[in-house]
Scaffold this motif. Sequence first.
Motif, short mmCIF file in Angstrom:
data_model
loop_
_atom_site.label_atom_id
_atom_site.label_comp_id
_atom_site.label_asym_id
_atom_site.label_seq_id
_atom_site.Cartn_x
_atom_site.Cartn_y
_atom_site.Cartn_z
N GLU A 1 5.58 -6.49 17.46
CA GLU A 1 6.12 -5.37 18.53
C GLU A 1 6.04 -4.13 18.11
O GLU A 1 6.49 -3.27 18.93
N VAL A 2 5.70 -3.81 16.99
CA VAL A 2 5.45 -2.55 16.24
C VAL A 2 4.00 -2.10 16.41
O VAL A 2 3.09 -2.76 16.29
N PRO A 3 3.88 -0.82 16.60
CA PRO A 3 2.43 -0.11 16.68
C PRO A 3 1.97 -0.43 15.29
O PRO A 3 2.22 -0.57 14.26
N GLY A 4 0.39 -1.14 15.73
CA GLY A 4 -0.41 -1.43 14.66
C GLY A 4 -0.02 -2.80 13.95
O GLY A 4 -0.57 -3.37 13.03
N ARG A 5 1.18 -3.56 14.36
CA ARG A 5 1.73 -4.66 13.83
C ARG A 5 1.89 -4.81 12.46
O ARG A 5 1.76 -5.42 11.57
N ARG A 6 2.42 -3.55 12.00
CA ARG A 6 2.55 -3.04 10.53
C ARG A 6 3.44 -2.38 10.23
O ARG A 6 3.80 -1.34 11.04
N MET A 7 4.45 -2.72 9.22
CA MET A 7 5.54 -1.67 8.86
C MET A 7 6.00 -2.04 7.39
O MET A 7 5.55 -2.94 6.68
N THR A 8 6.83 -1.11 6.95
CA THR A 8 7.32 -1.42 5.42
C THR A 8 8.16 -2.68 5.38
O THR A 8 8.82 -2.82 6.60
N MET B 1 10.81 -14.97 13.90
CA MET B 1 11.47 -13.63 14.33
C MET B 1 10.81 -12.50 13.48
O MET B 1 10.46 -11.38 13.96
N ILE B 2 10.25 -12.91 12.03
CA ILE B 2 9.63 -11.72 11.29
C ILE B 2 8.19 -11.68 11.89
O ILE B 2 7.99 -10.32 12.30
N MET B 3 7.68 -12.60 12.34
CA MET B 3 6.23 -12.41 13.03
C MET B 3 6.28 -11.61 14.47
O MET B 3 5.73 -10.93 14.72
N ALA B 4 7.51 -12.03 15.17
CA ALA B 4 7.63 -11.39 16.70
C ALA B 4 7.92 -9.92 16.35
O ALA B 4 7.52 -9.03 17.03
N THR B 5 8.69 -9.43 15.36
CA THR B 5 9.00 -8.30 14.91
C THR B 5 7.93 -7.32 14.63
O THR B 5 7.72 -6.06 15.24
N LEU B 6 6.90 -7.82 13.79
CA LEU B 6 5.86 -7.47 13.45
C LEU B 6 4.93 -7.09 14.64
O LEU B 6 4.22 -5.99 14.89
N ARG C 1 5.26 2.50 -4.43
CA ARG C 1 6.51 1.84 -4.47
C ARG C 1 6.73 1.07 -3.20
O ARG C 1 7.71 0.26 -3.07
N VAL C 2 5.97 1.59 -2.13
CA VAL C 2 6.29 1.03 -0.88
C VAL C 2 5.19 0.07 -0.53
O VAL C 2 3.85 0.26 -0.66
N THR C 3 5.84 -1.23 0.18
CA THR C 3 4.85 -2.05 0.49
C THR C 3 4.69 -2.43 2.06
O THR C 3 5.96 -2.44 2.56
N PHE C 4 3.83 -2.67 2.66
CA PHE C 4 3.55 -2.82 3.88
C PHE C 4 3.33 -4.19 4.38
O PHE C 4 2.93 -4.87 3.45
N ALA C 5 4.11 -4.81 5.42
CA ALA C 5 3.74 -6.29 5.77
C ALA C 5 2.86 -6.02 7.26
O ALA C 5 3.30 -5.12 8.08
N GLU C 6 2.09 -6.57 7.23
CA GLU C 6 1.17 -6.65 8.61
C GLU C 6 0.97 -8.04 9.03
O GLU C 6 0.60 -8.92 8.36
N LEU C 7 1.20 -8.42 10.55
CA LEU C 7 0.73 -9.35 11.11
C LEU C 7 -0.69 -9.68 11.18
O LEU C 7 -1.35 -8.49 11.93
N THR C 8 -1.53 -10.73 10.73
CA THR C 8 -3.06 -10.99 11.01
C THR C 8 -3.19 -11.04 12.23
O THR C 8 -2.42 -11.67 12.98
N VAL C 9 -4.48 -11.20 12.48
CA VAL C 9 -5.10 -11.53 13.73
C VAL C 9 -4.64 -13.29 13.79
O VAL C 9 -4.28 -13.48 15.00
N GLU C 10 -4.91 -13.88 12.91
CA GLU C 10 -4.70 -15.33 12.93
C GLU C 10 -3.06 -15.53 13.07
O GLU C 10 -2.54 -16.37 14.06
N GLY C 11 -2.18 -14.63 12.57
CA GLY C 11 -0.63 -14.66 12.86
C GLY C 11 -0.41 -14.45 14.05
O GLY C 11 0.65 -15.13 14.84
#
Length: 166
Positions: free
Chosen positions: A51-58, A44-49, A96-106
């Motif tokens: 589906e968002v532009p750039g596969r990246r969000m805070t 679910m975490i990976m699917a959420t990432l 103070r803000v960290t991004f999570a990004e789905l990698t190409v491998e992910g």
Amino acid sequence: METRWLDGDEQRTWRAFLWTTRLLTDALDRQLQREAGMPYTYYMIMATLAEVPGRRMTMTDLATLVYSSLSRLSHAVARLEERGWVRRSPNPDNRRVTFAELTVEGLAVLERAAPAHVAEVRRHLLDPLTGEQVAQLREIMSLLWERLDPTPGRPGPYPEIFGPDV
């Protein structure tokens, strides 16, 4: 205030809902563990990432979308980082803000896992129902989601899920 106890029909409905959702979640988790080597939560975490532009969000926004505490999400993302499926990075404009990004491998792992996951969702949730029952279930879930969401008035995490036809 006096307790409004559940009558027999309400009790049966409550228990049917409770145990069915538990069994469905467990079945989906077992399938993903068996076939993709990941728990449902990671999917679910990976699917959420994905589906968002750039596969990246805070991390904060991701926690909100997957209905998780920041600490629980951080633990899961750390495990996904170890596998090379997600990468965390600081926001250069705000440390103070960290991004999570789905990698190409992910993304590749997710794309391999998705067909079997969707088949399992169909098998356990959608295929036993008629089209009308699917629409009714969506309408019921939409109503319950709107009452339970901790952020009233916020559009759903995926507006297309409940969409304008509900």
